[in-house]
Write an enzyme that holds these catalytic residues in place. Structure first.
Site, PDB file in Angstrom:
ATOM      1  N   GLU A   1       0.848  -1.192   0.000  1.00 33.23           N
ATOM      2  CA  GLU A   1       0.000   0.000   0.000  1.00 33.23           C
ATOM      3  C   GLU A   1       0.887   1.245   0.000  1.00 33.23           C
ATOM      4  O   GLU A   1       1.805   1.334   0.816  1.00 33.23           O
ATOM      5  CB  GLU A   1      -0.907   0.023   1.243  1.00 33.23           C
ATOM      6  CG  GLU A   1      -1.961   1.115   1.170  1.00 33.23           C
ATOM      7  CD  GLU A   1      -2.940   1.076   2.348  1.00 33.23           C
ATOM      8  OE1 GLU A   1      -4.100   1.421   2.162  1.00 33.23           O
ATOM      9  OE2 GLU A   1      -2.504   0.696   3.456  1.00 33.23           O
TER      10      GLU A   1
ATOM     11  N   GLY B   1       2.287   0.880  11.527  1.00 36.21           N
ATOM     12  CA  GLY B   1       1.983  -0.005  12.651  1.00 36.21           C
ATOM     13  C   GLY B   1       1.728  -1.417  12.170  1.00 36.21           C
ATOM     14  O   GLY B   1       2.218  -2.382  12.755  1.00 36.21           O
ATOM     15  N   ALA B   2       0.945  -1.529  11.098  1.00 34.90           N
ATOM     16  CA  ALA B   2       0.613  -2.845  10.544  1.00 34.90           C
ATOM     17  C   ALA B   2      -0.028  -2.626   9.177  1.00 34.90           C
ATOM     18  O   ALA B   2      -0.311  -1.504   8.780  1.00 34.90           O
ATOM     19  CB  ALA B   2      -0.331  -3.596  11.478  1.00 34.90           C
ATOM     20  N   MET B   3      -0.284  -3.734   8.476  1.00 36.43           N
ATOM     21  CA  MET B   3      -0.882  -3.673   7.136  1.00 36.43           C
ATOM     22  C   MET B   3      -1.850  -4.829   6.957  1.00 36.43           C
ATOM     23  O   MET B   3      -1.521  -5.976   7.243  1.00 36.43           O
ATOM     24  CB  MET B   3       0.212  -3.711   6.063  1.00 36.43           C
ATOM     25  CG  MET B   3      -0.322  -3.733   4.643  1.00 36.43           C
ATOM     26  SD  MET B   3      -1.291  -2.256   4.249  1.00 36.43           S
ATOM     27  CE  MET B   3      -2.281  -2.873   2.888  1.00 36.43           C
ATOM     28  N   GLU B   4      -3.045  -4.510   6.399  1.00 35.81           N
ATOM     29  CA  GLU B   4      -4.163  -5.436   6.350  1.00 35.81           C
ATOM     30  C   GLU B   4      -4.125  -6.397   5.174  1.00 35.81           C
ATOM     31  O   GLU B   4      -5.183  -6.706   4.585  1.00 35.81           O
ATOM     32  CB  GLU B   4      -5.475  -4.651   6.320  1.00 35.81           C
ATOM     33  CG  GLU B   4      -5.723  -3.819   5.056  1.00 35.81           C
ATOM     34  CD  GLU B   4      -5.273  -2.376   5.138  1.00 35.81           C
ATOM     35  OE1 GLU B   4      -5.799  -1.540   4.397  1.00 35.81           O
ATOM     36  OE2 GLU B   4      -4.375  -2.085   5.968  1.00 35.81           O
ATOM     37  N   ASN B   5      -2.981  -6.933   4.795  1.00 35.48           N
ATOM     38  CA  ASN B   5      -2.949  -7.920   3.720  1.00 35.48           C
ATOM     39  C   ASN B   5      -3.953  -9.030   4.013  1.00 35.48           C
ATOM     40  O   ASN B   5      -4.020  -9.532   5.138  1.00 35.48           O
ATOM     41  CB  ASN B   5      -1.554  -8.533   3.603  1.00 35.48           C
ATOM     42  CG  ASN B   5      -0.465  -7.486   3.591  1.00 35.48           C
ATOM     43  OD1 ASN B   5      -0.490  -6.550   2.810  1.00 35.48           O
ATOM     44  ND2 ASN B   5       0.506  -7.634   4.483  1.00 35.48           N
TER      45      ASN B   5
ATOM     46  N   GLU C   1      -6.516  -4.162  12.113  1.00 32.90           N
ATOM     47  CA  GLU C   1      -6.213  -4.925  10.898  1.00 32.90           C
ATOM     48  C   GLU C   1      -7.238  -6.029  10.670  1.00 32.90           C
ATOM     49  O   GLU C   1      -7.590  -6.325   9.522  1.00 32.90           O
ATOM     50  CB  GLU C   1      -4.798  -5.499  10.970  1.00 32.90           C
ATOM     51  CG  GLU C   1      -3.703  -4.473  11.228  1.00 32.90           C
ATOM     52  CD  GLU C   1      -3.742  -3.271  10.301  1.00 32.90           C
ATOM     53  OE1 GLU C   1      -4.111  -3.438   9.121  1.00 32.90           O
ATOM     54  OE2 GLU C   1      -3.412  -2.170  10.764  1.00 32.90           O
TER      55      GLU C   1
ATOM     56  N   HIS D   1     -10.248  -4.711   9.015  1.00 31.96           N
ATOM     57  CA  HIS D   1     -10.009  -4.478   7.583  1.00 31.96           C
ATOM     58  C   HIS D   1     -10.304  -5.708   6.731  1.00 31.96           C
ATOM     59  O   HIS D   1     -10.509  -5.576   5.516  1.00 31.96           O
ATOM     60  CB  HIS D   1      -8.544  -4.093   7.353  1.00 31.96           C
ATOM     61  CG  HIS D   1      -8.256  -2.635   7.434  1.00 31.96           C
ATOM     62  ND1 HIS D   1      -8.993  -1.678   6.781  1.00 31.96           N
ATOM     63  CD2 HIS D   1      -7.259  -1.954   8.076  1.00 31.96           C
ATOM     64  CE1 HIS D   1      -8.485  -0.480   7.017  1.00 31.96           C
ATOM     65  NE2 HIS D   1      -7.436  -0.612   7.801  1.00 31.96           N
TER      66      HIS D   1
ATOM     67  N   GLU E   1      -9.849   3.468   6.662  1.00 25.93           N
ATOM     68  CA  GLU E   1      -9.086   3.549   7.904  1.00 25.93           C
ATOM     69  C   GLU E   1      -9.960   3.954   9.090  1.00 25.93           C
ATOM     70  O   GLU E   1      -9.778   3.459  10.207  1.00 25.93           O
ATOM     71  CB  GLU E   1      -7.917   4.524   7.733  1.00 25.93           C
ATOM     72  CG  GLU E   1      -6.922   4.131   6.657  1.00 25.93           C
ATOM     73  CD  GLU E   1      -6.296   2.764   6.891  1.00 25.93           C
ATOM     74  OE1 GLU E   1      -6.383   2.214   8.006  1.00 25.93           O
ATOM     75  OE2 GLU E   1      -5.712   2.213   5.931  1.00 25.93           O
TER      76      GLU E   1
END
Length: 859
Positions: free
Chosen positions: A130, A264-268, A299, A302, A321
Site C-alpha cells: 500500500e 503499525g501494521a498492514m491489512e494484507n 487490521e 479491515h 481507515e
C-alpha cells in the site's frame, strides 16, 4: 512523464477499458540471502472492452527481459518506460500478458523489503504494497478497483518458510505453490519469507474453523506472548462476526511480526504484517499492550472493510481507515471480557488530539479528501484520515443509533462482497436502516474542513440555580493557505453535570446528570437545565460523542484546575486534560500554567495511557511553547517532579516505569545524571525498578545527548544487545552526542548517503534532533533547504518523507526560520506532496511562536 505517479483520471479510464481476471506470479527468491535482484514472471489474464485499444500495466524494476502480449513478443526496450509497460493493440475480450523482469529487494519498507538479522545473520523478507508498490514485485494494474485472483509460486532457500494470502502449502524442492486467492486488490496481496518462527492455533465457533498463525524472527521468539495475541484475535473474531453478520471471508488468518516496518501494521488479506516492536523485549506499561491490541483489531476489521469490500479509488481511504479505527476501539470498549473497557478514554486522549492538531494545519482537508493522484494519497495517511474520520463515525453512530448503524453495515457487506464501492454505497445502506437523511450530515461533516468549538453559556440566579443554558458553536477561520470555508455542523453531544462527593472526594456525575441532544447552528438552547442547581463542573461533549474543541466555562475551569485528578471516571478526566492541552497549543493557556495544572493533577491520574501522554505533552510544551527565558526554570520544575514521582511510585508498577522514562528524557543536573549512570551500573537502585534492556537504552541515549557517554560507552552497550533493536538504539545515541563531529556524521549518513535502511535512518534522525542542542543544530537549517528538493526527487517516498519531516528545523523557533521556509517554498517549486509536508512543519514553528508569546505575557 508520469514517473511513478498515477492520476485518478488514468485509473478511471483503465477501469472502464479493462476487467482483470487473474494473475499468476512466479518469483525466484533462492538468492535472497545474498540480496540484489530476483526473477519475477507475471502472467495476467484480462478482458478488454474495445478492440484495438491501448493501455498500460505498472512495473518498477531494474530490468525487463520479456513482454509477450497475446503470444506476440514486444520490444521491452520500447514498451517499458517510466514505471509502465505500454500495451498497444489490445483485443476485444480475453487478453494474456506475460512479463519477465528482474526486480530489486529494498531496504526502505516498500515493495519486497529485505532485512538481515544481526543475531543469526539470516535474511528475512516481507512485502508492503500500500499504496502503489505491488508493482515493485510483479507487473500489476495498480489500482484498487481492478480486483483479480492472485496465484503465487515462490522458489525460496532451503529451510525457509513462505507465507502468502492463501494457506501455506507443503513445498516441493523448495518451491511453494499457493492456491489462487479470492478476488482482491493488488495492494493487499502479500509475501513473507525467511526462516521465521511460528506458533499456530485455530479459531472455532459454531462449526467454523479458521487456522491462526503468529510469526516472528527466531531472535524474538522468547519474547513472543502468542497466547495474549491469540486472545485479542479471538475476541475480535467473535465481536466482528456478530456485529457484521458476515463470516470471516478468507481461508486462514496469519499475523506476522516483521522487522523495519514503516507503519503499525498492514491489512494484507489473511496475512497481516505488524511491526515487530510489538513483540516486547522488555517491560512495558499496559498502555503499550492496549495500543498493540487496537492495532491487531484494526487490521482484523479491515478483513471485511477494505479487503472484502474495497474503495473504488483512494478518495475513500479515510472510510477504510476510519471504519477500522472506530470498530477496533468499539470492540476493545464493548466486547465481553475485554481487558480495556476504557478504550474510549485512550481514543479521546491520543487519537483525537492527533486529529485536532492535523485539522488546524494549513494542509487541513475534508475527511473525504480530493485525491487526484498517487502523490496525493501518499501524504494523506494523516490524523484526519484516521482519527477525525473515526471520531465522525462515532458521532454518526450516536446520530443514527448503534443497532441501526451495524444493520446498515451488514447490508453493505452482503451487497458488495468482493467488490468496490464509494461512500454513497455505505451511506445509502445506513439511510435505509436508520431512516435518517444523511446527505446534509455528509456534506457538512465529510466534505468540509476545519474544526468547531463548543462553549457553554450559563446564567444563574443568586442561589446558584440555572436560569438559562445554551451551547454556542463557533467555526474558526481555517489556517492560512487551507482551502474551504468555516462551517457550523450538526453535533450529537451529551452534557455532563459533575459535583464533588464529600464522602469519597471524587467528582461524580449524578444519576440524572447527563443530557443528550443535537446541537446545530450558532446557538442551541438547552431548556432542560433551567431550574437546576448549577453543578461544580459542566462538561460539554461528555462521553466524547462528537468531534469538536470543547471549552469549560469560567467557574468549571476554576474548579477543574483544582480537582482535575478527582474525576471518578477516566473519560471526563481525559476530556479535560485534552481541552487543557488544546488551550496550551492555541496560546489560551500559558505553558507555565499548563505545567502547574499537570503537576497538581497527574499524581491522581490512574489511567497509565493518559499519564504517558501528559509526560510527552509537558516535555513538548516546555521545549517549544514556553517563553525561552523561562524554559530552564520550567524544565527544572518538571524534572524534579519526574524524579519525585519515580521515587514515590508503587514498586514494579506501570506508573513507576513511565516516570522512569519521563525522568530519563529530561534529566539535566549533575546529580540527576549521576543517578542515571548509577542505575545503569547497578551501584544504585530504586525498589521495583527493573533496569532492563529498553530502559537501559533510554538512560544511555540521555547520557550521550548531554555528553556524558561517547562512542566507547555506546559501543559497550551495543555489545550487551547485539540485535536489530540494539543497532537502532546505538544509532540514536551516537547521533544524539552534543558535538559538531557527531552531528556531521549523522547528517552525512542520512542526507549524503542512501545506504541506511529505513528503520536505522529513522533512529539516526531521532538522535540528531535534540531540543537542548539548538545552537549546535542551527547551521543545519540552511543545509536542510539546500538539499531538500534533490533528496525528495532521488529517494523513495518513505525515505524522503522521513527526511523532509524529521530534519525540518522545528526546534529553531524564530521568525527567521519562517522566512527561510517561505523563501524556499516560493523558489524551489516543490511538488504538492513536498509542499504540504514543509508547510505543515512551518505551521508548527508559527504555533510555537504564538504559544511562547502567550507564556511570556503570563509572567
Amino acid at each position: 512523464m508520469p514517473g511513478t505517479n498515477l492520476t485518478r483520471e488514468e485509473a478511471q479510464q483503465r477501469a472502464k477499458l479493462l476487467t482483470v481476471d487473474s494473475y499468476e506470479i512466479d518469483l525466484d527468491l533462492s538468492g535472497a540471502q545474498e540480496g540484489g535482484t530476483y526473477r519475477s514472471v507475471t502472467t495476467v489474464r484480462f478482458d478488454v472492452a474495445e478492440d484495438g485499444a491501448a493501455s498500460f500495466i505498472d512495473l518498477v524494476a531494474p530490468a525487463v527481459h520479456e513482454v509477450t502480449l497475446n503470444g506476440d513478443a514486444l520490444d521491452a526496450t520500447e514498451v517499458f518506460q517510466d514505471s509502465r509497460i505500454a500495451l498497444p493493440g489490445l483485443l476485444k475480450g480475453r487478453n494474456v500478458l506475460r512479463v519477465v523482469a528482474d526486480c530489486a529487494y529494498t531496504n526502505t519498507g516498500e515493495g519486497l523489503h529485505r532485512f538481515v538479522d544481526p543475531v543469526d545473520d539470516q535474511a528475512y523478507l516481507y512485502t508492503q504494497f500500500e499504496v502503489p508498490d505491488a508493482r515493485r514485485v510483479f507487473a500489476s494494474f495498480e489500482q484498487p478497483d481492478l480486483k483479480a485472483t492472485f496465484q503465487f509460486t515462490v522458489k525460496a532457500p532451503a529451510g525457509w518458510t513462505v507465507v502468502s494470502n492463501s494457506p501455506t502449502p507443503e513445498p516441493q524442492d523448495d518451491v511453494w505453490r499457493f492456491e489462487p486467492t479470492p478476488r482482491i486488490s493488488s495492494y493487499i496481496t502479500a509475501l513473507i519469507a525467511g526462516p521465521y518462527h511460528s506458533v499456530h492455533s485455530v479459531y472455532e465457533k459454531d462449526g467454523q474453523s479458521v487456522p491462526l498463525g503468529i510469526y516472528c524472527r527466531p531472535s524474538l521468539a522468547e519474547f513472543l506472548d502468542a497466547d495474549a495475541i491469540f486472545d485479542v484475535t479471538r475476541q475480535g473474531f467473535d465481536w466482528f462476526q456478530d456485529k457484521f453478520d458476515y463470516a470471516y471471508p478468507f481461508a486462514k488468518y496469519d499475523q506476522l511480526f516483521v522487522p523495519e516496518f514503516n507503519a503499525g501494521a498492514m491489512e494484507n488479506a489473511g496475512a497481516v504484517t505488524i511491526r515487530d516492536q510489538y513483540v516486547f523485549r522488555s517491560k512495558v506499561t499496559d498502555a503499550a499492550y492496549e495500543v498493540r491490541a487496537e492495532t491487531i483489531l484494526h487490521e482484523l476489521a479491515h478483513m471485511w472493510f477494505g479487503d472484502l469490500v474495497t474503495m473504488e479509488w483512494w478518495n475513500d481511504l479515510w472510510l477504510n481507515e476510519s471504519f477500522a479505527t472506530y470498530t477496533s476501539i468499539a470492540c476493545l470498549a464493548h466486547a465481553p471480557g475485554s481487558r480495556w473497557p476504557h478504550a474510549w478514554t485512550t481514543f479521546a486522549n491520543s487519537m483525537k488530539t492527533w486529529a485536532y492538531r492535523q485539522d488546524q494545519l494549513p494542509s487541513t482537508h475534508p475527511i473525504m479528501a480530493d485525491i487526484n493522484d498517487l502523490d496525493d494519497v501518499l501524504v494523506n495517511f494523516d490524523g484526519i484520515t484516521y482519527a477525525k474520520g473515526a471520531s465522525v463515525l462515532k458521532q454518526l453512530v450516536a446520530y443514527v443509533g448503534m443497532d441501526e448503524f451495524f444493520r446498515g453495515v451488514q447490508a453493505y457487506f452482503k451487497r458488495h462482497a468482493f467488490g468496490n464501492t464509494r461512500l454513497s454505497d455505505l451511506l445509502g445502506a445506513l439511510e435505509e436502516t436508520s431512516g435518517r437523511d444523511l446527505k446534509t450530515w455528509s456534506k457538512k461533516w465529510l466534505e468540509t474542513a476545519g474544526i468547531n468549538i463548543l462553549r457553554p453559556e450559563i446564567e444563574t440566579d443568586a442561589d446558584g440555580v440555572i436560569t438559562s443554558f445554551a451551547v454556542r458553536q463557533e467555526a474558526p477561520a481555517l489556517p492560512a493557505g487551507a482551502k474551504g470555508e468555516p462551517t457550523l455542523r450538526p453535533h450529537r453531544i451529551a452534557i455532563g453535570l459533575y459535583d464533588l462527593d464529600e464522602t469519597t472526594g471524587k467528582l461524580v456525575r449524578a444519576e440524572d446528570g447527563r443530557i443528550e441532544l443535537d446541537v446545530d447552528g450558532e446557538l442551541t438552547a438547552v431548556p432542560q437545565l433551567a431550574g437546576r442547581r448549577r453543578p461544580a463542573v459542566v462538561l460539554l461533549n461528555d462521553d466524547d460523542l462528537s468531534y469538536a474543541k470543547v471549552r469549560l466555562d469560567e467557574e468549571s475551569l476554576a474548579f477543574v484546575t483544582e480537582h482535575l485528578g478527582d474525576f471518578e471516571s477516566s473519560l471526563p478526566r481525559a476530556l479535560c486534560w485534552a481541552s487543557a492541552w488544546d488551550m496550551t497549543r492555541d496560546g489560551e493557556l500559558a505553558t507555565r500554567d499548563y505545567l502547574s495544572l499537570v503537576l497538581s493533577g497527574i499524581g491522581k491520574e490512574s489511567d497509565i495511557g493518559v499519564v504517558q501522554s501528559l509526560h510527552r505533552q509537558v516535555k513538548l510544551a516546555i521545549d517549544l511553547y514556553a517563553d525561552p527565558a523561562a524554559r530552564d526554570t520550567l524544565l527544572s520544575r518538571w524534572t524534579d517532579a519526574t524524579l519525585a514521582h519515580l521515587r514515590a511510585a508503587e514498586p514494579g508498577s506501570d506508573h513507576q516505569l513511565a516516570w522512569a522514562r519521563a525522568f530519563a528524557a529530561t534529566a539535566r543536573t549533575p546529580e540527576q545524571l549521576d543517578l542515571l549512570n548509577a542505575l545503569l551500573e547497578g551501584s544504585e537502585s530504586i525498589e521495583g525498578l527493573a533496569v532492563d534492556t529498553e530502559l537501559r537504552w533510554a538512560f544511555v541515549q540521555r547520557l550521550a545527548a548531554v555528553g556524558r557517554f561517547d562512542e566507547a560507552e555506546i559501543a559497550g552497550e551495543y555489545e550487551r544487545d547485539r540485535t536489530a533493536a540494539g543497532e537502532r538504539h546505538a544509532a540514536t545515541a551516537r547521533a544524539a552526542r552534543p558535538t559538531e563531529e557527531a552531528k556531521a556524521e549523522a547528517w552525512a549518513s542520512v542526507v549524503e548517503s542512501d545506504k541506511l535502511p529505513n528503520a536505522v535512518q529513522e533512529a539516526v534522525i531521532a538522535g540528531f534532533v535534540q531540543t537542548d542542542q539548538r545552537e549546535l543544530l542551527a547551521p543545519y537549517t540552511d543545509r536542510y533547504f539546500e538539499v531538500l528538493k534533490s533528496v525528495w526527487e532521488s529517494r523513495s517516498h518513505e525515505i524522503a518523507q522521513q527526511i523532509a519531516v524529521g530534519l525540518y528545523p522545528a526546534v529553531q523557533v524564530s521568525e527567521e526560520t519562517l522566512r527561510k521556509t517561505d523563501a524556499w517554498l516560493s523558489s524551489a517549486e516543490p511538488n504538492a506532496a513536498l509542499r504540504r509536508l514543509v508547510s505543515e512543519a512551518r505551521a508548527g514553528v508559527e504555533r510555537s511562536l504564538k504559544a511562547q508569546a502567550a507564556d511570556a505575557a503570563a509572567k
